[in-house]
Design a protein around this motif. Sequence first.
Motif, PDB file in Angstrom:
ATOM      1  N   MET A 170       0.840  -1.220   0.222  1.00 38.55           N
ATOM      2  CA  MET A 170       0.216   0.183   0.151  1.00 38.55           C
ATOM      3  C   MET A 170       0.542   1.087  -0.352  1.00 38.55           C
ATOM      4  O   MET A 170       2.058   1.086   0.267  1.00 38.55           O
ATOM      5  CB  MET A 170      -0.789   0.479   1.088  1.00 38.55           C
ATOM      6  N   SER A 171       0.150   2.096  -0.322  1.00 33.91           N
ATOM      7  CA  SER A 171       1.466   3.694  -0.615  1.00 33.91           C
ATOM      8  C   SER A 171       1.456   4.299   0.635  1.00 33.91           C
ATOM      9  O   SER A 171       2.052   4.971   0.981  1.00 33.91           O
ATOM     10  CB  SER A 171       0.686   4.432  -1.825  1.00 33.91           C
ATOM     11  N   ALA A 172       0.402   4.270   1.783  1.00 33.06           N
ATOM     12  CA  ALA A 172       0.202   4.846   3.107  1.00 33.06           C
ATOM     13  C   ALA A 172       1.768   4.580   3.654  1.00 33.06           C
ATOM     14  O   ALA A 172       2.283   3.605   3.418  1.00 33.06           O
ATOM     15  CB  ALA A 172      -0.882   4.355   3.724  1.00 33.06           C
ATOM     16  N   PRO A 173       2.036   5.669   4.743  1.00 32.95           N
ATOM     17  CA  PRO A 173       3.385   5.333   5.243  1.00 32.95           C
ATOM     18  C   PRO A 173       3.306   4.199   6.574  1.00 32.95           C
ATOM     19  O   PRO A 173       1.830   3.729   6.949  1.00 32.95           O
ATOM     20  CB  PRO A 173       3.095   6.738   6.336  1.00 32.95           C
ATOM     21  N   HIS A 209      -2.957 -10.003  -1.357  1.00 34.01           N
ATOM     22  CA  HIS A 209      -2.977  -9.192  -2.278  1.00 34.01           C
ATOM     23  C   HIS A 209      -4.458  -8.275  -1.477  1.00 34.01           C
ATOM     24  O   HIS A 209      -5.263  -8.825  -1.100  1.00 34.01           O
ATOM     25  CB  HIS A 209      -4.719  -9.489  -3.889  1.00 34.01           C
ATOM     26  N   LEU A 210      -4.121  -7.251  -1.509  1.00 36.47           N
ATOM     27  CA  LEU A 210      -4.330  -5.780  -0.287  1.00 36.47           C
ATOM     28  C   LEU A 210      -5.319  -4.744  -1.398  1.00 36.47           C
ATOM     29  O   LEU A 210      -4.454  -4.368  -1.541  1.00 36.47           O
ATOM     30  CB  LEU A 210      -3.451  -5.251   0.524  1.00 36.47           C
ATOM     31  N   ILE A 270      -8.657   4.229  -3.106  1.00 39.73           N
ATOM     32  CA  ILE A 270      -8.568   3.088  -3.272  1.00 39.73           C
ATOM     33  C   ILE A 270      -7.380   2.598  -3.713  1.00 39.73           C
ATOM     34  O   ILE A 270      -7.296   3.130  -4.659  1.00 39.73           O
ATOM     35  CB  ILE A 270      -9.730   2.181  -3.838  1.00 39.73           C
ATOM     36  N   ARG A 271      -6.123   2.070  -3.292  1.00 36.52           N
ATOM     37  CA  ARG A 271      -4.859   1.585  -3.170  1.00 36.52           C
ATOM     38  C   ARG A 271      -4.862   0.106  -3.494  1.00 36.52           C
ATOM     39  O   ARG A 271      -5.686  -0.724  -2.507  1.00 36.52           O
ATOM     40  CB  ARG A 271      -3.751   2.385  -2.877  1.00 36.52           C
ATOM     41  N   LYS A 272      -4.542  -0.888  -4.905  1.00 40.17           N
ATOM     42  CA  LYS A 272      -4.565  -2.049  -4.116  1.00 40.17           C
ATOM     43  C   LYS A 272      -2.493  -1.804  -4.733  1.00 40.17           C
ATOM     44  O   LYS A 272      -1.719  -1.667  -4.936  1.00 40.17           O
ATOM     45  CB  LYS A 272      -4.860  -2.340  -6.263  1.00 40.17           C
ATOM     46  N   ASN A 273      -2.541  -3.273  -3.992  1.00 38.59           N
ATOM     47  CA  ASN A 273      -1.176  -3.833  -3.654  1.00 38.59           C
ATOM     48  C   ASN A 273      -1.484  -5.323  -4.238  1.00 38.59           C
ATOM     49  O   ASN A 273      -1.756  -5.765  -2.930  1.00 38.59           O
ATOM     50  CB  ASN A 273      -0.575  -3.826  -2.338  1.00 38.59           C
TER      51      ASN A 273
END
Length: 111
Positions: free
Chosen positions: A1-4, A24-25, A64-67
Amino acid sequence: MSAPGIVSAQSTIGARSGTGTHFHLMQLSVKSEEVSLQRFREETQTIRDCGDAREVGEALGADIRKNRWVPAWKIPKRVKAVLEEVETGQATGVFSNEPGIMRVIVICHRL
């Protein structure tokens, strides 16, 4: 994810190779000034799969972020401990790692 404090997308390139659990998040983030904690908590507790997560996120105006295919060893221990308690398709409890932002992580798949 892109969050710190989570895992950046750049660190997951080629992450599907190797052994061990991969996730898969999907992360939903909202500003606390735009959505109340109660509403965010109630809405995200209804999530049962990533289709639900996208619909809930869009209804709330969430980022919304996918990783995809994040190896468990790349996830910080505190986050991994939370993910181990969450069923696939469901969201974590609400958390924040920066002021004014509320987040949940949904496990779309676990391999």
